[in-house]
Design a protein around this motif. Structure first.
Motif, short mmCIF file in Angstrom:
data_model
loop_
_atom_site.label_atom_id
_atom_site.label_comp_id
_atom_site.label_asym_id
_atom_site.label_seq_id
_atom_site.Cartn_x
_atom_site.Cartn_y
_atom_site.Cartn_z
N ILE A 1 0.95 -1.58 -0.18
CA ILE A 1 -0.08 -0.41 -0.27
C ILE A 1 0.98 1.50 -0.10
O ILE A 1 1.98 1.48 0.82
N VAL A 2 0.37 1.81 -0.66
CA VAL A 2 1.69 3.57 -0.68
C VAL A 2 0.63 4.55 -0.15
O VAL A 2 -1.02 4.61 -0.05
N GLU A 3 0.98 5.13 1.27
CA GLU A 3 0.15 5.88 1.68
C GLU A 3 0.17 7.22 1.16
O GLU A 3 0.92 7.77 0.32
N LEU A 4 -0.60 8.25 1.96
CA LEU A 4 -0.23 9.88 1.51
C LEU A 4 0.26 10.30 1.08
O LEU A 4 0.67 10.57 0.72
N ASP A 5 0.84 9.99 2.26
CA ASP A 5 2.54 10.33 2.43
C ASP A 5 3.86 10.13 1.79
O ASP A 5 4.78 10.33 1.41
N GLY A 6 3.61 9.10 0.34
CA GLY A 6 4.23 8.27 0.00
C GLY A 6 5.22 7.42 0.69
O GLY A 6 5.86 6.21 -0.24
N LYS A 7 4.93 7.09 1.68
CA LYS A 7 4.89 5.61 2.69
C LYS A 7 4.60 4.58 1.86
O LYS A 7 3.61 4.47 2.04
N THR A 8 5.54 3.09 2.19
CA THR A 8 4.44 2.48 1.91
C THR A 8 4.34 1.27 3.41
O THR A 8 4.53 1.29 4.76
N SER A 9 3.60 0.55 3.34
CA SER A 9 2.89 -0.52 4.61
C SER A 9 2.03 -1.88 3.81
O SER A 9 1.82 -2.19 2.61
N ASP A 10 1.52 -2.52 4.76
CA ASP A 10 1.78 -3.80 4.41
C ASP A 10 2.12 -4.48 3.35
O ASP A 10 1.60 -4.99 2.07
N ILE A 11 3.28 -4.89 3.59
CA ILE A 11 4.23 -5.81 2.16
C ILE A 11 3.87 -6.73 2.23
O ILE A 11 4.18 -7.38 3.23
N ALA A 12 3.77 -7.47 0.86
CA ALA A 12 3.60 -8.68 0.68
C ALA A 12 4.22 -9.17 -0.60
O ALA A 12 4.10 -8.55 -1.38
N ILE A 13 5.09 -10.26 -0.20
CA ILE A 13 6.20 -10.85 -1.21
C ILE A 13 5.19 -11.69 -2.04
O ILE A 13 4.63 -13.08 -1.43
N LEU A 14 4.70 -11.35 -2.98
CA LEU A 14 3.77 -12.73 -3.66
C LEU A 14 4.38 -14.18 -4.62
O LEU A 14 3.78 -14.61 -4.66
N ASP A 15 5.88 -13.82 -4.70
CA ASP A 15 6.00 -14.06 -5.76
C ASP A 15 7.81 -14.19 -5.27
O ASP A 15 8.49 -12.92 -5.89
N SER A 16 8.62 -15.68 -5.30
CA SER A 16 9.84 -15.21 -4.97
C SER A 16 10.64 -16.23 -5.18
O SER A 16 10.62 -17.19 -4.42
N LYS A 17 10.81 -17.02 -5.97
CA LYS A 17 11.97 -18.38 -6.13
C LYS A 17 12.87 -17.82 -6.99
O LYS A 17 13.67 -17.16 -8.16
#
Length: 85
Positions: free
Chosen positions: A32-48
């Motif tokens: 998620i990109v918050e109103l101040d430009g910072k990120t939250s709720d980071i999830a790795i979807l695919d990494s092999k």
């Protein structure tokens, strides 16, 4: 979805220098990109393989985007390169 694209404010991409013998990993990540430009709720979807998952999480958590008009979800692929010696 914002009217304008959310752009990354980043001095440079992760350094590499891959050649035909190097290692390359593409990591798909959502956050998620918050109103101040910072990120939250980071999830790795695919990494092999999962060697760079922690680095990808750290990269996005310390990245500041152009502030969107409202909170928005973003997916992107990060490319990490590691030359073999």
């Amino acid at each position: 979805m914002p009217v304008n694209a959310v752009e990354l404010v980043w001095p440079s991409l992760p350094a590499g220098g891959i050649d035909e013998n190097g290692l390359l990993e593409i990591i798909e990540i959502e956050f998620i990109v918050e109103l101040d430009g910072k990120t939250s709720d980071i999830a790795i979807l695919d990494s092999k393989p999962k060697w760079f998952s922690r680095a990808a999480h750290h990269t996005i958590s310390s990245t500041v985007f152009s502030p969107p008009p409202f909170r928005c979800s973003k997916q992107m692929k990060l490319r990490y390169e590691l030359p073999r010696t």
